[in-house]
Scaffold this motif. Structure first.
Motif, PDB file in Angstrom:
ATOM      1  N   SER A   1     -89.630 -43.681  45.209  1.00 43.14           N
ATOM      2  CA  SER A   1     -88.665 -43.754  44.106  1.00 43.14           C
ATOM      3  C   SER A   1     -87.393 -42.995  44.495  1.00 43.14           C
ATOM      4  O   SER A   1     -87.428 -42.074  45.317  1.00 43.14           O
ATOM      5  CB  SER A   1     -89.253 -43.158  42.831  1.00 43.14           C
ATOM      6  N   LEU A   2     -86.298 -43.366  43.872  1.00 47.50           N
ATOM      7  CA  LEU A   2     -85.017 -42.704  44.116  1.00 47.50           C
ATOM      8  C   LEU A   2     -85.079 -41.215  43.774  1.00 47.50           C
ATOM      9  O   LEU A   2     -84.611 -40.381  44.559  1.00 47.50           O
ATOM     10  CB  LEU A   2     -83.909 -43.417  43.345  1.00 47.50           C
ATOM     11  N   PRO A   3     -85.677 -40.811  42.630  1.00 48.46           N
ATOM     12  CA  PRO A   3     -85.772 -39.380  42.331  1.00 48.46           C
ATOM     13  C   PRO A   3     -86.585 -38.608  43.388  1.00 48.46           C
ATOM     14  O   PRO A   3     -86.253 -37.464  43.701  1.00 48.46           O
ATOM     15  CB  PRO A   3     -86.469 -39.335  40.965  1.00 48.46           C
ATOM     16  N   THR A   4     -87.611 -39.234  43.944  1.00 47.80           N
ATOM     17  CA  THR A   4     -88.400 -38.573  44.990  1.00 47.80           C
ATOM     18  C   THR A   4     -87.527 -38.288  46.205  1.00 47.80           C
ATOM     19  O   THR A   4     -87.554 -37.193  46.760  1.00 47.80           O
ATOM     20  CB  THR A   4     -89.613 -39.436  45.395  1.00 47.80           C
ATOM     21  N   VAL A   5     -86.736 -39.272  46.597  1.00 44.97           N
ATOM     22  CA  VAL A   5     -85.847 -39.086  47.749  1.00 44.97           C
ATOM     23  C   VAL A   5     -84.847 -37.976  47.466  1.00 44.97           C
ATOM     24  O   VAL A   5     -84.651 -37.071  48.286  1.00 44.97           O
ATOM     25  CB  VAL A   5     -85.133 -40.406  48.123  1.00 44.97           C
TER      26      VAL A   5
END
Length: 195
Positions: free
Chosen positions: A162-166
């Protein structure tokens, strides 16, 4: 990095529009080191990593007509290399299946134009050491975003995250690097705005 992006885009267009073999060779030479290191982080074999990168470029050549439809060929190649590498590992293991979290990616900062860089060999060694000391997932994300120049979204797509994980992993990586490299604590933003 922007110069690399425009160079890659020009080579991509020459391949797509003209089946230009010189452009294909230029793209291969430009991207091979990064793609090889990325594949090697999965397969742990020089021969297999070279074969995987070669297979990816063969596939690229076979799809030359569709290349103009690909927005970022570098991100596309990283995704292809990831898939080919994981398939190789899964095919060659005995019923043990791996995910992206199981692999370690060892980075190596290299400079295209040493005359433009005013940094000592010792500093480069310390930076490489600090990057390599990051947790594997964080290191992989950091490498793709900060050293390979992929956007957060492209990195999320390549790794299936996910984008937030990155974003969180880049922030964690930057904080750990700044802690382990106190002499380099410059005004470095912890994250960048993405479009």
């Amino acid at each position: 990095m922007m110069n690399d992006y425009s160079t890659i885009k020009k080579l991509q267009q020459r391949i797509a529009c003209n089946n230009d073999m010189k452009a294909y060779e230029g793209l291969y030479k430009l991207l091979f080191p990064s793609l090889f290191r990325f594949s090697y982080s999965f397969v742990k074999s020089h021969e297999a990593a070279e074969e995987i990168v070669s297979d990816a470029f063969i596939k690229l050549w076979q799809q030359a007509q569709q290349l103009s439809e690909i927005d970022n060929i570098k991100a596309w190649l990283f995704t292809l290399i990831r898939n080919l590498s994981i398939n190789h590992v899964n095919r060659n293991s005995r019923h043990i299946y791996y995910t992206i979290d199981d692999f370690a990616f060892y980075s190596s900062i290299t400079w295209q134009h040493p005359e433009d860089i005013f940094i000592s060999g010792e500093a480069v060694r310390k930076i490489n050491q600090a990057v390599n000391s990051l947790p594997p997932k964080c290191r992989l994300i950091f490498q793709l975003v900060k050293l390979e120049g992929l956007t957060y979204q492209e990195t999320a797509d390549v790794l299936g995250l996910s984008l937030p994980t990155v974003r969180n992993q880049v922030v964690i990586g930057m904080k750990k690097l700044l802690q382990s490299l106190p002499a380099f604590q410059l005004a470095v933003p912890l994250c960048r705005d993405e479009e």
